[in-house]
Write a protein that holds these residues in place. Structure first.
Motif, mmCIF file in Angstrom:
data_model
loop_
_atom_site.group_PDB
_atom_site.id
_atom_site.type_symbol
_atom_site.label_atom_id
_atom_site.label_comp_id
_atom_site.label_asym_id
_atom_site.label_seq_id
_atom_site.Cartn_x
_atom_site.Cartn_y
_atom_site.Cartn_z
ATOM 1 N N ARG A 1 0.066 -2.685 -1.150
ATOM 2 C CA ARG A 1 -0.465 -1.318 -1.248
ATOM 3 C C ARG A 1 0.360 -0.486 -2.231
ATOM 4 O O ARG A 1 -0.189 0.237 -3.067
ATOM 5 C CB ARG A 1 -0.443 -0.643 0.131
ATOM 6 N N MET B 1 -8.726 -0.399 -0.997
ATOM 7 C CA MET B 1 -8.139 0.778 -1.644
ATOM 8 C C MET B 1 -8.999 1.235 -2.818
ATOM 9 O O MET B 1 -9.208 2.429 -3.034
ATOM 10 C CB MET B 1 -6.734 0.444 -2.165
ATOM 11 N N HIS C 1 -5.942 6.863 0.366
ATOM 12 C CA HIS C 1 -6.204 5.436 0.578
ATOM 13 C C HIS C 1 -5.128 4.585 -0.100
ATOM 14 O O HIS C 1 -4.990 3.416 0.174
ATOM 15 C CB HIS C 1 -7.577 5.035 0.011
ATOM 16 N N LEU C 2 -4.438 5.197 -1.056
ATOM 17 C CA LEU C 2 -3.444 4.438 -1.812
ATOM 18 C C LEU C 2 -2.205 4.135 -0.969
ATOM 19 O O LEU C 2 -1.451 3.227 -1.304
ATOM 20 C CB LEU C 2 -2.990 5.233 -3.046
ATOM 21 N N TYR C 3 -1.963 4.893 0.066
ATOM 22 C CA TYR C 3 -0.653 4.758 0.709
ATOM 23 C C TYR C 3 -0.743 4.329 2.161
ATOM 24 O O TYR C 3 -1.780 4.349 2.756
ATOM 25 C CB TYR C 3 0.126 6.095 0.588
ATOM 26 N N ARG D 1 2.155 -4.149 2.968
ATOM 27 C CA ARG D 1 2.723 -2.849 2.582
ATOM 28 C C ARG D 1 3.133 -2.855 1.108
ATOM 29 O O ARG D 1 2.878 -1.900 0.379
ATOM 30 C CB ARG D 1 3.929 -2.510 3.468
ATOM 31 N N ALA E 1 -1.076 0.998 -5.732
ATOM 32 C CA ALA E 1 -1.095 2.450 -5.936
ATOM 33 C C ALA E 1 -0.431 2.816 -7.262
ATOM 34 O O ALA E 1 -0.947 3.626 -8.037
ATOM 35 C CB ALA E 1 -0.379 3.141 -4.779
ATOM 36 N N THR F 1 -7.057 -6.032 0.986
ATOM 37 C CA THR F 1 -6.243 -4.800 0.969
ATOM 38 C C THR F 1 -6.523 -3.998 -0.300
ATOM 39 O O THR F 1 -6.756 -2.783 -0.257
ATOM 40 C CB THR F 1 -4.738 -5.162 1.037
ATOM 41 N N VAL F 2 -6.504 -4.684 -1.439
ATOM 42 C CA VAL F 2 -6.670 -3.995 -2.725
ATOM 43 C C VAL F 2 -8.096 -3.483 -2.899
ATOM 44 O O VAL F 2 -8.310 -2.344 -3.325
ATOM 45 C CB VAL F 2 -6.268 -4.942 -3.884
#
Length: 420
Positions: free
Chosen positions: A109, A369, A418-420, A106, A113, A365-366
């Protein structure tokens, strides 16, 4: 009998510009390469590298007393053995797995973002300096529970620590600079350690401060060394791997299209990036007794450098090893982030990288995104790709152009979600 080639040098500018050009000839002609300037042996074959990294009695981490301990301000995980190693490794691993890892994802992300937002409307970003490097430091500071506002100062000190560990030959001036950085970082950390001992939280520093080994709490020196250990290990390879992943996918548009269509392939793309261009290229060990490789004797007491980049391109270990192929059957995505990995980017054996699962989660994860946001991603006009580093290696920069993402005030838009 093979003899060491004294004319060729891994310390030369030619080798530094593109080591991959030389790996095949090293493996085939001088699999045991001696560098007289630093009195060290370099091993390039997969089987030899694996042997060194898994035989902990014959090849120890003694060399880290000189290569790492002065800037880590105490012994690091890789120097430990037996019960101490098991106990302290467990404490650190707990900080990167289970619920802790879910919380970190979390935070990753949110960090990504925030860093990405200013560049979306521009349609251009340097994935290394604008995004990857600050992200790796921010994420690591979050894990440790350090103030993110101090990230540039911490990054500068960490840079000195990393330079000390990864340089094969330091001038006296650079050595002094690196030690100064380590001393200032230690001075910054000590009041934090003191505060966490009194008021522990959920962060990794608190876990280190409250953990016990053999019924005894770890000393400030032990905790400091482990914090700096995590800082170096978590930040140094992360930004390099992310940039290398995008470089390879842009160079192989058909594989990029497949990953876009099926995000489930992302883990395979990361694993293949780690095999094809490992960010950590050299792992040092000390020979405790005479050892013979390919007919060449490495004497007891000698420093041995395992050439991870060369081992990962060994045709005896991988089919068509110089090709970047996310579908290669001899990689095995599921095991690529475990001790059973065929590639050696995380090392192997007892001292395999403690953060392998975290590294996978962070980069996956990155990248997940970034991919939907960076539509038609390509290298910026006039951009010339360059990699640097002998010990750790990655792109100097990676200037990318993509379709700008325009967002109205209060409008996140489908891509931006997708950023959050």
């Amino acid at each position: 009998m093979l003899v060491a080639n004294t004319r060729f040098s891994v310390l030369s500018e030619d080798f530094g510009a593109d080591p991959y050009r030389y790996f095949a000839q090293l493996r085939e002609r001088t699999p045991v390469h001696y560098e007289p300037a630093i009195d060290s042996y370099f091993l390039s074959r997969h089987e030899d590298v694996k042997r060194v990294l898994t035989d902990h009695d014959a090849f120890t981490t003694e060399t880290l007393q000189v290569r790492a301990e002065p800037v880590m301000r105490g012994p690091v995980l890789a120097q430990m053995t037996g019960a101490e190693h098991t106990a302290k490794r467990k404490i650190v691993v707990r900080g990167f797995t289970g619920q802790a890892l879910q919380d970190q994802i979390r935070a990753i992300r949110a960090n990504a973002a925030e860093l990405m937002a200013p560049f979306l409307a521009r349609g251009r970003m340097d994935l290394v300096s604008d995004f990857g490097k600050p992200l790796a430091v921010h994420v690591t500071l979050d894990v440790l529970g350090l103030e993110r506002r101090d990230w540039q100062q911490v990054a500068a000190w960490h840079g000195g620590v990393a330079e000390f560990i990864t340089s094969l030959a330091l001038t006296p001036e650079r050595r002094r600079h690196c030690l100064d950085c380590a001393e200032q970082l230690e001075a910054y950390l000590l009041p934090v350690i003191e505060q966490r001992r009194r008021h522990p939280g959920d962060d990794l520093i608190s876990k280190l401060c409250t953990a016990e080994f053999d019924g005894i709490a770890m000393s400030d020196r032990d905790v400091t060394a482990l914090i700096i250990n995590v800082l170096a290990a978590a930040t140094e390879p992360a930004d390099k791997t992310l940039a290398l992943l995008f470089k390879h996918l842009i160079d192989h548009p058909e594989q990029l299209a497949q990953v876009r269509r099926d995000p489930g392939l992302l883990a395979a793309a990361i694993a293949e990036t780690l095999r094809h261009t490992p960010p950590v290229q050299l792992i040092p060990r000390q020979a405790e007794e005479d050892a013979v490789f390919a007919g060449v004797t490495v004497p007891a007491g000698a420093t041995v450098f395992c050439m991870i980049g060369a081992a990962n391109r060994d045709p005896d270990a991988f089919t068509d090893p110089d090709a970047f192929d996310i579908h290669r059957p001899d990689l095995g995505t599921a095991r690529s982030f475990t001790a059973a990995a065929q590639h050696l980017a995380f090392g192997t054996g007892l001292h395999q990288c403690v953060g392998a699962a975290f590294a996978r989660a962070e980069i996956e994860t990155v990248a997940a995104m970034l991919l939907p946001l960076l539509d038609e991603v390509r290298f910026s006009p006039g951009f010339r790709y360059r990699e640097t580093g002998l010990y750790t290696r990655g792109p100097l920069s990676l200037s990318l152009d993509f379709t700008p993402v325009h967002l109205g005030e209060g409008d996140l838009g489908p891509a931006h979600r997708h950023l959050y």
